[in-house]
Design an enzyme around this catalytic site. Structure first.
Site, short mmCIF file in Angstrom:
data_model
loop_
_atom_site.label_atom_id
_atom_site.label_comp_id
_atom_site.label_asym_id
_atom_site.label_seq_id
_atom_site.Cartn_x
_atom_site.Cartn_y
_atom_site.Cartn_z
N ARG A 21 -1.31 -28.08 12.33
CA ARG A 21 -1.06 -28.46 10.82
C ARG A 21 -2.62 -27.90 9.78
O ARG A 21 -2.29 -27.63 8.39
CB ARG A 21 -1.96 -30.36 11.03
CG ARG A 21 -0.46 -31.31 11.72
CD ARG A 21 -0.72 -32.18 11.83
NE ARG A 21 0.62 -33.02 12.11
CZ ARG A 21 0.66 -34.23 12.65
NH1 ARG A 21 -0.33 -35.77 12.81
NH2 ARG A 21 1.83 -34.68 12.88
N ARG A 41 5.31 -19.84 9.26
CA ARG A 41 5.43 -20.95 8.61
C ARG A 41 6.40 -22.02 9.88
O ARG A 41 5.79 -22.49 10.09
CB ARG A 41 5.46 -21.57 7.61
CG ARG A 41 4.94 -22.45 6.94
CD ARG A 41 5.63 -23.66 7.43
NE ARG A 41 5.34 -25.05 6.85
CZ ARG A 41 5.25 -26.76 7.24
NH1 ARG A 41 6.92 -26.66 7.87
NH2 ARG A 41 5.98 -27.73 6.42
N LYS A 92 3.28 -31.71 21.15
CA LYS A 92 3.68 -33.15 21.44
C LYS A 92 3.97 -33.26 22.57
O LYS A 92 4.24 -34.14 23.42
CB LYS A 92 5.18 -33.39 20.15
CG LYS A 92 4.47 -32.95 18.47
CD LYS A 92 5.42 -33.38 17.04
CE LYS A 92 4.85 -33.65 16.19
NZ LYS A 92 6.14 -33.31 15.29
N ASN A 97 6.51 -36.87 11.86
CA ASN A 97 5.69 -37.64 11.00
C ASN A 97 6.16 -37.91 9.79
O ASN A 97 5.64 -36.49 8.32
CB ASN A 97 5.07 -37.41 10.99
CG ASN A 97 3.15 -37.52 10.91
OD1 ASN A 97 3.40 -38.40 10.47
ND2 ASN A 97 2.49 -37.98 11.72
N GLU A 117 4.76 -35.20 6.25
CA GLU A 117 5.53 -35.19 5.27
C GLU A 117 4.83 -35.09 3.60
O GLU A 117 5.39 -34.78 2.15
CB GLU A 117 7.39 -35.13 6.10
CG GLU A 117 7.12 -34.64 6.96
CD GLU A 117 9.03 -35.18 7.20
OE1 GLU A 117 8.92 -34.69 8.49
OE2 GLU A 117 9.76 -35.08 6.13
N THR A 126 11.97 -25.79 9.87
CA THR A 126 10.49 -26.07 10.90
C THR A 126 10.92 -27.38 11.96
O THR A 126 11.12 -27.07 13.78
CB THR A 126 9.21 -26.49 10.53
OG1 THR A 126 9.01 -25.84 9.63
CG2 THR A 126 8.36 -26.84 11.39
N GLU A 157 11.45 -26.62 16.05
CA GLU A 157 10.55 -27.93 16.78
C GLU A 157 11.72 -28.63 18.02
O GLU A 157 11.58 -28.83 19.45
CB GLU A 157 10.78 -28.92 16.19
CG GLU A 157 8.93 -28.38 15.50
CD GLU A 157 8.68 -29.90 14.56
OE1 GLU A 157 7.64 -29.97 13.98
OE2 GLU A 157 7.70 -31.13 15.84
C1 LIG Z 1 4.93 -29.73 11.43
C2 LIG Z 1 4.92 -30.99 12.08
O1 LIG Z 1 6.40 -31.68 12.18
C3 LIG Z 1 7.36 -32.31 12.04
C4 LIG Z 1 7.12 -31.37 11.10
C5 LIG Z 1 6.21 -31.28 9.61
C6 LIG Z 1 6.70 -29.96 8.41
O2 LIG Z 1 6.89 -29.29 8.88
O3 LIG Z 1 5.63 -30.31 7.72
C7 LIG Z 1 6.19 -32.92 8.76
C8 LIG Z 1 5.51 -33.78 9.93
C9 LIG Z 1 6.96 -33.62 11.35
O4 LIG Z 1 7.95 -34.36 10.28
C10 LIG Z 1 3.91 -32.10 12.09
O5 LIG Z 1 4.13 -33.14 12.92
O6 LIG Z 1 3.08 -31.80 11.94
#
Ligand SMILES: C=C(O[C@@H]1C=C(C(=O)O)C=C[C@H]1O)C(=O)O
Length: 282
Positions: free
Chosen positions: A18, A154, A165, A193, A197, A269, A273
């Site tokens: 993150r 990114r 995860k 999450n 976000e 993103t 995932e």
């Molecule tokens: C990247 C993640 O997975 C998801 C995607 C996110 C994003 O693209 O910024 C943020 C939170 C999650 O909903 C994360 O959990 O950090």
């Protein structure tokens, strides 16, 4: 160890991942600011607009991207698990392969750069550039490639986030069950999450406001009369009030940066995932 936990390397640390995504926000915002200096130059995105000696019929940007990625491929850029090309059939590296820790299990070698390219050309560029043609085709395409590479890195980082995860002992069995059921909707719920976000979008607006400020209005640009000590140097606004936002002449449309992430970067993103997880047990 069960096959499901067939882990090739240590689990990627979600907090560190993150933090990398936060740093990539800066790269992306500044790349967009750099591109916004030039006009739309729409012709560089259209096929058959330029006469290439090698008979290439695609757009100038696609041609430039092919040239740049061909050189980068020769120095093994795309052997790195966090780098994905936009161009197919790139040359082999001239350098011997590096041994990367086998963190990801990605049999499909997921690459959604075609989607990223379409969003960038059809939505982002019209939003960040003034209409018109200033003939700065090489400069515009150079900035475009920097934006595209940062956005691609990114968004494809979603693979590392998904692997982290998946390996979380508290959720691993749930992920395995949902993957075997190919339950996309529940997988999306489990990996989402909302708090992360929400904070990201707030941070992004603040960054875009601050990074995009045109400091000439604060007497802080390169042309200010630095010998005029009577003029107080106004500090950089760290958290502009709503009232101040209208006055900040930003070099980038901060609403566009936020909507870019809200409507495209985050959803793409999570698409990465999901696709990664759905093939994690292949
Ligand atoms: C990247 C993640 O997975 C998801 C995607 C996110 C994003 O693209 O910024 C943020 C939170 C999650 O909903 C994360 O959990 O950090």
């Amino acid at each position: 160890m069960s096959r499901n936990l067939l882990i090739l390397g240590a689990a990627p640390n979600l907090s560190e991942l993150r933090n990398t995504l936060v740093r990539l926000e800066d790269t992306i915002i500044f790349a967009l600011i750099e591109r916004s200096q030039f006009k739309h130059n729409n012709s560089i995105y259209k096929a058959n607009k330029m006469n290439f000696r090698d008979g290439y019929t695609g757009s100038f940007l696609s041609w430039f991207l092919k040239e740049v990625e061909s050189v980068h491929a020769k120095v093994r850029r795309y052997q790195s698990p966090d780098e994905y090309p936009f161009t197919n059939n790139l040359p082999e590296p001239v350098l011997p392969p590096l041994e990367y820790p086998p963190v990801l299990v990605d049999p499909q070698e997921i690459n959604i750069n075609d989607e990223i390219f379409d969003v960038y050309v059809n939505t982002v560029i019209p939003g960040i550039t003034a209409q018109g043609d200033d003939t700065n085709y090489g400069s515009s395409a150079t900035r475009d490639i920097e934006c595209l590479q940062a956005l691609s890195r990114r968004i494809h980082y979603g693979k590392f986030v998904a692997e982290s995860k998946f390996q979380d002992p508290d959720c691993h069995d749930e992920y395995v069950r949902l993957i075997k059921e190919k339950n996309r909707d529940r997988l999306m719920e489990l990996l989402t999450n909302s708090r992360v976000e929400e904070l990201l979008l707030k941070r992004l607006k603040a960054k875009a406001l601050i990074y995009g400020q045109d400091l000439s209005s604060a007497g802080l640009d390169g042309n200010s009369n630095i010998n005029d000590s009577s003029q107080p140097l106004i500090g950089l606004r760290s958290s502009p009030s709503d009232a101040a936002e209208e006055k900040i002449k930003s070099r980038v449309d901060y609403d566009l940066v936020v909507s870019l992430y809200r409507d495209y970067v985050i959803p793409l993103t999570k698409e990465v995932e999901i696709e990664y997880l759905l093939h994690r047990l292949d």
